[in-house]
Design a protein around this motif. Structure first.
Motif, PDB file in Angstrom:
ATOM      1  N   HIS A 287       0.841  -1.195   0.000  1.00  0.00           N
ATOM      2  CA  HIS A 287       0.000   0.000   0.000  1.00  0.00           C
ATOM      3  C   HIS A 287       0.868   1.235   0.000  1.00  0.00           C
ATOM      4  CE1 HIS A 287      -2.955  -2.891   1.827  1.00  0.00           C
ATOM      5  NE2 HIS A 287      -3.563  -2.434   0.742  1.00  0.00           N
ATOM      6  N   MET A 288       1.397   1.529  -1.161  1.00  0.00           N
ATOM      7  CA  MET A 288       2.263   2.688  -1.301  1.00  0.00           C
ATOM      8  C   MET A 288       1.490   3.956  -0.991  1.00  0.00           C
ATOM      9  SD  MET A 288       5.304   2.145  -2.496  1.00  0.00           S
ATOM     10  CE  MET A 288       6.276   1.158  -3.593  1.00  0.00           C
ATOM     11  N   PRO A 289       2.097   4.864  -0.242  1.00  0.00           N
ATOM     12  CA  PRO A 289       1.430   6.149  -0.044  1.00  0.00           C
ATOM     13  C   PRO A 289       1.348   6.895  -1.384  1.00  0.00           C
ATOM     14  CG  PRO A 289       3.623   6.132   0.974  1.00  0.00           C
ATOM     15  CD  PRO A 289       3.380   4.762   0.438  1.00  0.00           C
ATOM     16  N   SER A 290       0.365   7.769  -1.496  1.00  0.00           N
ATOM     17  CA  SER A 290       0.281   8.582  -2.709  1.00  0.00           C
ATOM     18  C   SER A 290       1.458   9.550  -2.711  1.00  0.00           C
ATOM     19  CB  SER A 290      -1.027   9.366  -2.694  1.00  0.00           C
ATOM     20  OG  SER A 290      -1.016  10.256  -1.593  1.00  0.00           O
ATOM     21  N   GLY A 291       1.798  10.049  -3.881  1.00  0.00           N
ATOM     22  CA  GLY A 291       2.840  11.070  -3.965  1.00  0.00           C
ATOM     23  C   GLY A 291       4.205  10.534  -3.597  1.00  0.00           C
ATOM     24  N   ARG A 295       6.748  10.468   2.358  1.00  0.00           N
ATOM     25  CA  ARG A 295       6.032  11.552   3.033  1.00  0.00           C
ATOM     26  C   ARG A 295       5.441  11.176   4.392  1.00  0.00           C
ATOM     27  NH1 ARG A 295       0.626  10.824   2.995  1.00  0.00           N
ATOM     28  NH2 ARG A 295      -0.255   9.627   1.282  1.00  0.00           N
ATOM     29  N   THR A 296       5.135   9.877   4.591  1.00  0.00           N
ATOM     30  CA  THR A 296       4.521   9.488   5.864  1.00  0.00           C
ATOM     31  C   THR A 296       5.492   9.611   7.043  1.00  0.00           C
ATOM     32  OG1 THR A 296       5.127   7.186   5.450  1.00  0.00           O
ATOM     33  CG2 THR A 296       2.902   7.851   4.833  1.00  0.00           C
ATOM     34  N   ARG A 297       6.778   9.712   6.746  1.00  0.00           N
ATOM     35  CA  ARG A 297       7.753   9.811   7.834  1.00  0.00           C
ATOM     36  C   ARG A 297       8.594  11.085   7.726  1.00  0.00           C
ATOM     37  NH1 ARG A 297      10.954   4.428   7.285  1.00  0.00           N
ATOM     38  NH2 ARG A 297      11.459   4.565   9.497  1.00  0.00           N
ATOM     39  N   CYS A 298       8.194  11.975   6.833  1.00  0.00           N
ATOM     40  CA  CYS A 298       9.046  13.113   6.530  1.00  0.00           C
ATOM     41  C   CYS A 298       8.659  14.350   7.320  1.00  0.00           C
ATOM     42  CB  CYS A 298       8.953  13.422   5.044  1.00  0.00           C
ATOM     43  SG  CYS A 298       9.984  14.796   4.569  1.00  0.00           S
ATOM     44  N   ARG A 299       9.668  15.011   7.889  1.00  0.00           N
ATOM     45  CA  ARG A 299       9.348  16.208   8.672  1.00  0.00           C
ATOM     46  C   ARG A 299       9.128  17.445   7.808  1.00  0.00           C
ATOM     47  NH1 ARG A 299      15.032  17.811  11.071  1.00  0.00           N
ATOM     48  NH2 ARG A 299      16.324  16.791   9.522  1.00  0.00           N
ATOM     49  N   TYR A 300       9.413  17.359   6.508  1.00  0.00           N
ATOM     50  CA  TYR A 300       9.197  18.515   5.637  1.00  0.00           C
ATOM     51  C   TYR A 300       7.939  18.386   4.785  1.00  0.00           C
ATOM     52  CZ  TYR A 300      14.166  19.110   6.679  1.00  0.00           C
ATOM     53  OH  TYR A 300      15.374  19.234   7.306  1.00  0.00           O
ATOM     54  N   ALA A 301       7.194  17.296   4.962  1.00  0.00           N
ATOM     55  CA  ALA A 301       6.110  16.985   4.024  1.00  0.00           C
ATOM     56  C   ALA A 301       5.047  18.087   3.952  1.00  0.00           C
ATOM     57  CB  ALA A 301       5.461  15.660   4.401  1.00  0.00           C
ATOM     58  N   THR A 302       4.595  18.360   2.720  1.00  0.00           N
ATOM     59  CA  THR A 302       3.544  19.351   2.468  1.00  0.00           C
ATOM     60  C   THR A 302       2.427  18.680   1.665  1.00  0.00           C
ATOM     61  OG1 THR A 302       4.727  19.961   0.470  1.00  0.00           O
ATOM     62  CG2 THR A 302       5.128  21.317   2.420  1.00  0.00           C
ATOM     63  N   GLN A 304       1.691  19.118  -1.391  1.00  0.00           N
ATOM     64  CA  GLN A 304       2.187  18.715  -2.707  1.00  0.00           C
ATOM     65  C   GLN A 304       2.785  17.303  -2.656  1.00  0.00           C
ATOM     66  OE1 GLN A 304       5.437  21.046  -4.281  1.00  0.00           O
ATOM     67  NE2 GLN A 304       4.897  20.539  -6.398  1.00  0.00           N
ATOM     68  N   CYS A 305       3.482  17.008  -1.541  1.00  0.00           N
ATOM     69  CA  CYS A 305       4.120  15.696  -1.386  1.00  0.00           C
ATOM     70  C   CYS A 305       3.082  14.578  -1.402  1.00  0.00           C
ATOM     71  CB  CYS A 305       4.900  15.631  -0.086  1.00  0.00           C
ATOM     72  SG  CYS A 305       6.059  16.987   0.123  1.00  0.00           S
ATOM     73  N   LYS A 306       1.885  14.896  -0.898  1.00  0.00           N
ATOM     74  CA  LYS A 306       0.802  13.933  -0.843  1.00  0.00           C
ATOM     75  C   LYS A 306       0.196  13.720  -2.227  1.00  0.00           C
ATOM     76  CE  LYS A 306      -2.831  13.141   2.548  1.00  0.00           C
ATOM     77  NZ  LYS A 306      -3.424  13.795   3.731  1.00  0.00           N
ATOM     78  N   ALA A 307       0.191  14.803  -2.999  1.00  0.00           N
ATOM     79  CA  ALA A 307      -0.494  14.766  -4.289  1.00  0.00           C
ATOM     80  C   ALA A 307       0.358  14.194  -5.412  1.00  0.00           C
ATOM     81  CB  ALA A 307      -0.971  16.171  -4.647  1.00  0.00           C
TER      82      ALA A 307
END
Ligand SMILES: Nc1ncnc2c1ncn2[C@@H]1O[C@H](COP(=O)(O)OP(=O)(O)OP(=O)(O)O)[C@@H](O)[C@H]1O
Ligand SMILES: Nc1ncnc2c1ncn2[C@@H]1O[C@H](COP(=O)(O)OP(=O)(O)OP(=O)(O)O)[C@@H](O)[C@H]1O
Ligand code: SF4
Ligand SMILES: [Mg+2]
Ligand SMILES: [Mg+2]
Lengths: 326, 354
Positions: A287-291, A295-302, A304-307
């Motif tokens: 179940h790969m995260p989108s984007g 991003r699920t473990r990233c402290r800079y995630a925004t 855009q990273c999700k999309a």
């Protein structure tokens, strides 16, 4: 796809958009593709070493095995010496492309003597003219990896982990390959023998121009041996750079946390060291995260990273990073 | 080192294997103490008998191997004399092991979940659903994602590092007094490694678990170990605190080992391995096992096995060169275990150099 990949003759090994999906049973009637490698590209020049690092399970071994066509790839174009690696060509390429396997226990037949394990590729490719030459070659290879000649007639199961690993290395070297995938080839060795084997790999490279894809968890070792390093995360390449550059100036947040976690061989420093602890669960490759996969473990995630999946882009001087925010 | 909280004491252990070529002397007089709640690191050359020492403690040697002599005291009782039924209880409940090779210790024909559950049912009071829940909980703890799904998979469907984490989950699920971890994180990337090492340290604090960690990774040893023993040729060549071993190595083998570590300041330089080939365990040398490869070797090294000496700071080593240096500096502790002075005649011989 429209644009066809054309190989570049300066490289010995090229992988373009390599994909390897495994079907995994997720229920009685369901299988889900597990995207072990999902669009990875790299190239290696003759006599060069590309280090491959990344989280356990991110697909490093699968990259090596797919390249040598021990798996039939789901997609991608792989080339060796300008030749496309496929079902037909691989038979002729095997002698030149070897692999040292990660697990020395399951990759060596315990019922075979060391002599026969190392001799097998010599037999398969008919690389000697008589019994005497076969034996000489085997003893030379054993000496090269630091095994006693008396070990020749003993069985693989009688050896310690590190000794078995050296048998595997001697076997891979038997056919004089020009390219070797070293999958955790030195991880089971004590640092002194590790130093010996690394020197040996480097000597072979200097003398014969052997190229390596060097997969390892020990970043000090990878830094030492590699010209360039590629960092993988969940089946994708997230950063690649010349090896000093990557170590001095890691850009991707995953690479940064990876480097901060390197255990330092100094008790005071190791116990005092600040690590960047990754928050959140390791996502499942089922179940790969989108984007962005990180991003699920990233402290800079925004958002855009999700999309959107960040592309691998050059930040200058061939230092490539796949991250929206760095 | 207070003697009263020693949980495991290995004394002069000898273990060997019978083969077609003769007797392989894998462990030749290993002695060490493990204190409750502490971590002992074992480092040493590949083939030096680290795993065999661990297997001897668990009494899970291959058929051709056996303990020839020595004692293994668990809370003061010599377990080498225990009957197999009692040992079965010891393994798992009192002492768990994480094997170096996860593939041979996981059964390929059963799912991960089944194997974990079985181990838990065997060694704890948790049965059925409770055992399964515990299996899932442990997998989560060691960082295996979606454990509810993953338990239905087979070992070959897991990466090397994931199999290793399953092994770790299995060993920790039974909350043992002693955890023996043989290269537990060699197959893992450094971030997961850091996580697992921290998990082991956490559980250690919570459960007062003692840990024996065998590894080639001197970084891991530096981070984890309170005390370290260094092995060569089936013998302990040096033991002391982590600081003793890293900052004040005494034995020439330990010094060589530390010199071989690659480091950032040595990029572009050739690494410095210890020259020569490993010793032949079928035919042990008379003197110091490391002698044929030692730059500092003296005549006595060839002829006599160096005794273990203790400095006044409690750092133990078996090396003639170290004895010479320590004696010259007046650092050797000459009080024997019984409080009486030890035989010092050997020390005089050292000065007859070649
Ligand atoms: N034969 C297979 N069938 C199904 N899934 C597989 C198979 N081989 C590997 N995988 C899965 O593919 C992913 C990548 O595995 P791979 O062995 O390439 O990882 P790795 O990066 O080499 O990890 P490690 O550092 O732990 O060796 C993992 O999720 C693994 O479970
Ligand atoms: N079943 C066996 N039969 C014969 N010899 C054996 C057997 N098992 C182990 N040995 C020998 O005993 C010696 C010690 O092996 P051991 O596995 O303890 O080494 P180790 O220190 O753990 O090494 P490594 O770091 O490579 O794992 C080795 O020389 C090995 O060849
Ligand atoms: S793209 Fe976003 S989530 Fe991915 S690494 Fe960069 S900042 Fe983090
Ligand atoms: Mg792997
Ligand atoms: Mg071992």
């Amino acid at each position: 796809m429209a644009d066809k990949f054309t190989p570049d003759s300066q490289y010995l090994v090229q992988a373009h958009d390599m994909k390897m999906y495994f079907p995994v049973k997720t229920g009685w009637f369901h299988t889900t593709p597990l995207k072990a490698v999902d669009g990875v590209s790299f190239d290696i020049k003759p006599g060069e070493t590309l280090g491959l690092v990344g989280e356990s399970g991110c697909g490093k071994t699968t990259v090596g095995r797919t390249l040598l066509r021990l798996y039939k790839p789901t997609g991608g174009d792989m080339y060796f010496g300008g030749k496309r690696i496929d079902e037909k060509s691989i038979g002729g390429l095997r002698k030149d492309m070897q692999m040292v396997f990660q697990d020395p226990y399951s990759s060596l037949n315990p019922r075979m003597t060391v002599e026969d394990i190392i001799g097998e590729p010599l037999d398969v490719h008919k690389l000697y003219s008589g019994k005497k030459e076969r034996r000489e070659k085997i003893l030379y290879l054993m000496e090269l990896v630091g095994l006693n000649a008396e070990h020749a007639t003993r069985y693989a199961h009688e050896f310690s982990g590190g000794q078995r690993q050296r048998i595997g290395i001697a076997r891979a070297l038997a056919t004089n390959p020009s390219f070797i995938v070293c999958d955790e080839a030195v991880s089971a060795l004590d640092v002194s023998i590790q130093a010996q084997v690394i020197n040996m790999f480097e000597d072979l490279q200097k003398k014969l121009g052997v190229a390596y894809l060097f997969i390892a968890h020990d970043l000090l070792v990878v830094h030492h041996i590699s010209n360039r390093i590629a960092v993988m995360y969940l089946g994708r390449m997230v950063e690649t750079a010349e090896s000093n550059e990557l170590n001095n100036n890691p850009i991707h947040p995953y690479t940064q946390s990876l480097l901060s976690a390197v255990p330092y061989p100094d008790p005071k420093e190791a116990k005092a060291r600040k690590r960047i602890i990754l928050e959140g669960d390791v996502p499942s490759p089922l179940h790969m995260p989108s984007g962005c996969p990180f991003r699920t473990r990233c402290r800079y995630a925004t958002d855009q990273c999700k999309a959107e999946m960040p592309p691998l882009t050059d930040k200058g001087g061939g230092h490539k990073v796949a991250c929206w925010n760095r | 080192m207070a003697e009263n909280n020693v949980i495991l004491s290995v004394q002069d252990l000898h273990t060997s294997f019978t083969t077609d070529h003769g007797e392989v002397m894998a462990v030749n007089g290993v002695t060490f103490n493990l204190n409750e709640g502490m971590t002992l690191g074992i480092v040493g050359e590949s083939g030096s008998g680290k795993s065999v020492t661990a297997y001897s403690i668990m009494q899970i040697l291959e058929k051709n191997g056996s303990i020839k002599s020595g004692k293994i005291l668990f809370k003061g009782e010599d377990i080498t004399r225990w009957p197999e039924a009692k040992m079965r209880d010891f393994r798992g409940k009192k002492c768990s092991i994480i094997f170096q090779d996860p593939m041979t210790s996981l059964n390929p024909v059963f799912t991960i979940g089944w194997q974990l559950k079985e181990a838990i049912e065997l060694h704890t009071d948790r049965k059925g659903k409770a055992a399964e829940d515990r299996a899932i909980e442990m997998l989560k703890l060691v960082g295996v994602n979606e454990p509810e799904k993953r338990i239905h998979q087979y070992p070959f469907e897991f990466s090397g590092g994931m199999r290793q984490r399953v092994m770790i989950a299995m060993a920790l699920a039974c909350e043992p007094d002693i955890l023996i971890a043989d290269e537990p994180t060699t197959a893992l990337d450094v971030t997961i490694q850091a996580q697992i090492l921290e998990l082991m340290q956490d559980l250690q604090k919570k459960m007062k678990m003692a840990i024996i960690i065998v590894t080639h990774d001197l970084g891991v040893i530096a981070q984890m170990a309170d005390e370290i023993i260094v092995m060569y040729g089936g013998r302990v060549c040096e033991r002391g605190t982590a600081e003793d071993i890293f900052y004040r190595p005494a034995h020439e083998y330990t010094k060589g080992l530390l010199r071989s570590i690659p480091s950032v300041d040595k990029i572009g330089q050739r690494l410095v391995p210890i020259s020569g080939t490993p010793i032949n365990l079928l035919n042990l040398p008379k003197g110091c096992a490391f002698c044929p490869r030692c730059d500092q070797a003296m005549k006595i090294c060839l002829e006599q096995q160096p005794p273990e000496t203790r400095t006044i700071d409690g750092h133990l080593s078996s090396c003639w060169k170290a004895i010479e240096e320590e004696a010259a500096a007046g650092l050797i502790d000459l009080t024997g275990p019984d409080g009486k002075p030890e035989d010092t005649s050997k020390l005089a011989e050292v000065s007859e150099k070649d």
